[in-house]
Write a protein that holds these residues in place. Structure first.
Motif, PDB file in Angstrom:
ATOM      1  N   GLU A 182       0.829  -1.200   0.000  1.00  0.00           N
ATOM      2  CA  GLU A 182       0.000   0.000   0.000  1.00  0.00           C
ATOM      3  C   GLU A 182       0.866   1.254   0.000  1.00  0.00           C
ATOM      4  OE1 GLU A 182      -3.049  -0.008   2.953  1.00  0.00           O
ATOM      5  OE2 GLU A 182      -3.446  -2.151   2.730  1.00  0.00           O
ATOM      6  N   ALA A 183       0.435   2.256  -0.735  1.00  0.00           N
ATOM      7  CA  ALA A 183       1.159   3.523  -0.806  1.00  0.00           C
ATOM      8  C   ALA A 183       0.873   4.367   0.431  1.00  0.00           C
ATOM      9  CB  ALA A 183       0.758   4.294  -2.066  1.00  0.00           C
ATOM     10  N   GLN A 184       1.852   5.199   0.810  1.00  0.00           N
ATOM     11  CA  GLN A 184       1.682   6.039   1.994  1.00  0.00           C
ATOM     12  C   GLN A 184       0.474   6.964   1.853  1.00  0.00           C
ATOM     13  OE1 GLN A 184       5.226   8.058   3.321  1.00  0.00           O
ATOM     14  NE2 GLN A 184       6.533   6.337   2.800  1.00  0.00           N
ATOM     15  N   ALA A 185       0.262   7.488   0.649  1.00  0.00           N
ATOM     16  CA  ALA A 185      -0.876   8.388   0.447  1.00  0.00           C
ATOM     17  C   ALA A 185      -2.197   7.670   0.685  1.00  0.00           C
ATOM     18  CB  ALA A 185      -0.837   8.964  -0.970  1.00  0.00           C
ATOM     19  N   ASP A 186      -2.280   6.406   0.273  1.00  0.00           N
ATOM     20  CA  ASP A 186      -3.507   5.635   0.487  1.00  0.00           C
ATOM     21  C   ASP A 186      -3.711   5.324   1.968  1.00  0.00           C
ATOM     22  OD1 ASP A 186      -4.144   5.609  -2.193  1.00  0.00           O
ATOM     23  OD2 ASP A 186      -3.088   3.732  -2.592  1.00  0.00           O
ATOM     24  N   ILE A 187      -2.609   5.014   2.662  1.00  0.00           N
ATOM     25  CA  ILE A 187      -2.707   4.743   4.095  1.00  0.00           C
ATOM     26  C   ILE A 187      -3.224   5.976   4.828  1.00  0.00           C
ATOM     27  CG2 ILE A 187      -1.393   4.153   6.179  1.00  0.00           C
ATOM     28  CD1 ILE A 187       0.546   2.615   4.351  1.00  0.00           C
ATOM     29  N   ALA A 188      -2.676   7.137   4.488  1.00  0.00           N
ATOM     30  CA  ALA A 188      -3.111   8.385   5.127  1.00  0.00           C
ATOM     31  C   ALA A 188      -4.584   8.644   4.851  1.00  0.00           C
ATOM     32  CB  ALA A 188      -2.265   9.552   4.623  1.00  0.00           C
ATOM     33  N   ARG A 189      -5.004   8.424   3.605  1.00  0.00           N
ATOM     34  CA  ARG A 189      -6.404   8.670   3.248  1.00  0.00           C
ATOM     35  C   ARG A 189      -7.328   7.752   4.028  1.00  0.00           C
ATOM     36  NH1 ARG A 189      -9.390   5.797   0.093  1.00  0.00           N
ATOM     37  NH2 ARG A 189      -7.583   4.728  -0.801  1.00  0.00           N
ATOM     38  N   ARG A 190      -6.986   6.485   4.138  1.00  0.00           N
ATOM     39  CA  ARG A 190      -7.867   5.530   4.808  1.00  0.00           C
ATOM     40  C   ARG A 190      -7.883   5.728   6.319  1.00  0.00           C
ATOM     41  NH1 ARG A 190      -7.051  -0.441   2.439  1.00  0.00           N
ATOM     42  NH2 ARG A 190      -8.954  -0.724   3.687  1.00  0.00           N
ATOM     43  N   LEU A 191      -6.793   6.261   6.867  1.00  0.00           N
ATOM     44  CA  LEU A 191      -6.760   6.553   8.299  1.00  0.00           C
ATOM     45  C   LEU A 191      -7.406   7.895   8.622  1.00  0.00           C
ATOM     46  CD1 LEU A 191      -3.169   5.442   9.410  1.00  0.00           C
ATOM     47  CD2 LEU A 191      -5.334   4.289   9.905  1.00  0.00           C
ATOM     48  N   GLY A 192      -7.609   8.718   7.593  1.00  0.00           N
ATOM     49  CA  GLY A 192      -8.131  10.052   7.838  1.00  0.00           C
ATOM     50  C   GLY A 192      -7.107  10.965   8.487  1.00  0.00           C
ATOM     51  N   LYS A 193      -5.820  10.713   8.218  1.00  0.00           N
ATOM     52  CA  LYS A 193      -4.743  11.511   8.793  1.00  0.00           C
ATOM     53  C   LYS A 193      -3.981  12.230   7.688  1.00  0.00           C
ATOM     54  CE  LYS A 193      -3.900  11.172  12.675  1.00  0.00           C
ATOM     55  NZ  LYS A 193      -4.450  11.887  13.859  1.00  0.00           N
ATOM     56  N   ALA A 194      -3.211  13.247   8.056  1.00  0.00           N
ATOM     57  CA  ALA A 194      -2.393  13.975   7.093  1.00  0.00           C
ATOM     58  C   ALA A 194      -1.273  13.072   6.572  1.00  0.00           C
ATOM     59  CB  ALA A 194      -1.794  15.223   7.743  1.00  0.00           C
ATOM     60  N   PRO A 195      -0.850  13.263   5.314  1.00  0.00           N
ATOM     61  CA  PRO A 195       0.267  12.464   4.786  1.00  0.00           C
ATOM     62  C   PRO A 195       1.521  12.541   5.644  1.00  0.00           C
ATOM     63  CG  PRO A 195      -0.826  13.622   3.007  1.00  0.00           C
ATOM     64  CD  PRO A 195      -1.431  14.152   4.283  1.00  0.00           C
ATOM     65  N   ALA A 196       1.761  13.711   6.269  1.00  0.00           N
ATOM     66  CA  ALA A 196       2.946  13.852   7.121  1.00  0.00           C
ATOM     67  C   ALA A 196       2.904  12.881   8.295  1.00  0.00           C
ATOM     68  CB  ALA A 196       3.067  15.284   7.630  1.00  0.00           C
ATOM     69  N   PHE A 197       1.723  12.623   8.830  1.00  0.00           N
ATOM     70  CA  PHE A 197       1.572  11.687   9.950  1.00  0.00           C
ATOM     71  C   PHE A 197       2.085  10.308   9.551  1.00  0.00           C
ATOM     72  CE2 PHE A 197      -0.938   8.408  12.087  1.00  0.00           C
ATOM     73  CZ  PHE A 197      -0.847   8.775  13.413  1.00  0.00           C
ATOM     74  N   VAL A 198       1.710   9.856   8.367  1.00  0.00           N
ATOM     75  CA  VAL A 198       2.145   8.541   7.893  1.00  0.00           C
ATOM     76  C   VAL A 198       3.629   8.553   7.556  1.00  0.00           C
ATOM     77  CG1 VAL A 198       1.854   6.821   6.062  1.00  0.00           C
ATOM     78  CG2 VAL A 198      -0.148   7.913   7.080  1.00  0.00           C
ATOM     79  N   ALA A 199       4.108   9.624   6.910  1.00  0.00           N
ATOM     80  CA  ALA A 199       5.517   9.697   6.527  1.00  0.00           C
ATOM     81  C   ALA A 199       6.438   9.636   7.735  1.00  0.00           C
ATOM     82  CB  ALA A 199       5.773  10.980   5.734  1.00  0.00           C
ATOM     83  N   LEU A 200       6.065  10.337   8.815  1.00  0.00           N
ATOM     84  CA  LEU A 200       6.874  10.315  10.032  1.00  0.00           C
ATOM     85  C   LEU A 200       7.004   8.903  10.583  1.00  0.00           C
ATOM     86  CD1 LEU A 200       5.544  13.482  11.889  1.00  0.00           C
ATOM     87  CD2 LEU A 200       7.817  13.191  10.919  1.00  0.00           C
ATOM     88  N   HIS A 201       5.897   8.197  10.652  1.00  0.00           N
ATOM     89  CA  HIS A 201       5.918   6.849  11.222  1.00  0.00           C
ATOM     90  C   HIS A 201       6.507   5.820  10.266  1.00  0.00           C
ATOM     91  CE1 HIS A 201       3.018   8.893  13.883  1.00  0.00           C
ATOM     92  NE2 HIS A 201       3.456   8.050  14.795  1.00  0.00           N
ATOM     93  N   ALA A 202       6.374   6.053   8.957  1.00  0.00           N
ATOM     94  CA  ALA A 202       6.976   5.131   7.987  1.00  0.00           C
ATOM     95  C   ALA A 202       8.495   5.172   8.068  1.00  0.00           C
ATOM     96  CB  ALA A 202       6.513   5.488   6.575  1.00  0.00           C
TER      97      ALA A 202
END
Length: 328
Positions: free
Chosen positions: A143-163
């Motif tokens: 799964e792409a980071q952008a898709d993960i952020a969208r499905r979590l309802g969080k900002a892309p930066a939130f996912v990028a930091l944790h990735a």
């Protein structure tokens, strides 16, 4: 005869039938399922439970009962239900000495993992380590980071930091429970160019605040060292692809006037007109050689068919084909 009596009458049709179990009782209330017939989901995002909070919830259950039913799957091959939602209530009910718990039965869904994650994030109870583990797992699944952020309802930066946690050295990862995630990310960015002082900083303390990280990174700056901005925006390892072609109404650099609607290619560079097609897991993309990857010389920049650019470890790449652009 009232509607309630009719429903209760229908329920008697199923009395005495072994193995017949509905999602709820005939009156619409959750079923009382034995705790011994329920098991936890080993893949649930929450890995740590506060003992004090479980004790408080158990005391509440003793006094008032389980006020909200848990959700479980139908019985599996082992004859037990698996928890979809309500692991804390389940554990607290065990501590309270209950033998059964109210539960709603439903089939599992592909979205359950995301629903569990969203529920826990909204409660602000998950640790950074647990969120990072979830994000890393979804990325491994393709799964792409952008898709993960969208499905979590969080900002892309939130996912990028944790990735980014999955790519950190072990010493930085060990500080994830004693430091803010953004401070850890800033240290990781500095570590990529100045590993020794960053590791020394981490070894010298149990934990640190964001302000302490900012002060330390500022001290690393000098005229000869690469500049590290601790408050710069998060680096995204997957970025939107620039347009491959653009219309050019003006003359070219060589003085030739383009006709209206003429197209000039601004695609990624190739080697002698040949594109290298590489495979990363189940995905194929083109190798970009216009510049070095931001994540270091052991990474390569890949453009996928969906238009995203990712930076991937060289060891994860497999050459699939060499294609002549002129014959494409």
């Amino acid at each position: 005869m009232s509607y309630a009596h009719k429903v209760e009458g229908l329920a008697t049709l199923f009395q005495g039938l072994d193995g017949v179990e509905g999602a709820v009782s005939a009156t619409g209330a959750p079923l009382e399922i034995p705790l011994a017939a329920i098991e936890e989901d080993e893949n649930q995002p929450r890995m740590r439970f506060s003992e004090a909070e479980l004790d408080e919830l158990a005391a509440s259950i003793v006094a008032r009962g389980v006020r909200q039913a848990i959700t479980v799957t139908p019985k599996g091959e082992g004859g037990r239900h698996r928890i979809l939602y309500g692991a804390r209530r389940f554990r607290a009910a065990q501590r309270a000495g209950l033998s059964t718990i109210p539960a709603v039965i439903r089939e599992p869904s592909p979205d359950d993992a995301y629903d569990q994650m969203i529920e826990n994030i909204q409660r602000e109870g998950l640790t950074s380590a647990e969120i990072a583990a979830f994000v890393s797992c979804r990325i491994v699944l393709g799964e792409a980071q952008a898709d993960i952020a969208r499905r979590l309802g969080k900002a892309p930066a939130f996912v990028a930091l944790h990735a980014a946690v999955a790519h950190m050295p072990e010493l930085l990862r060990s500080k994830i429970d004693s430091a803010p995630i953004r401070g850890l990310y800033d240290l990781y960015q500095a570590w990529r160019s100045q590993p020794k002082p960053v590791l020394a900083f981490c070894e010298s303390r149990e934990g640190f605040t964001r302000a302490e990280v900012t002060t330390f990174l500022t001290s690393l700056k000098d005229a000869s060292a690469p500049q590290v901005d601790p408050v710069s925006r998060v680096e995204f390892f997957e970025v939107p692809l620039p347009p491959v072609e653009e219309r050019v109404p003006s003359a070219s650099a060589r003085g030739k006037r383009h006709q209206p609607g003429e197209v000039r290619s601004t695609g990624a560079p190739s080697v002698n007109g040949v594109d290298a097609v590489v495979r990363v897991g189940q995905r194929e993309g083109r190798l970009l050689l216009d510049r070095q990857a931001d994540r270091g010389p052991d990474h390569a920049r890949i453009r996928y068919d969906d238009g995203t650019i990712a930076e991937v470890l060289l060891s994860d790449l497999h050459l699939a084909a060499l294609r002549d652009r002129r014959s494409a």
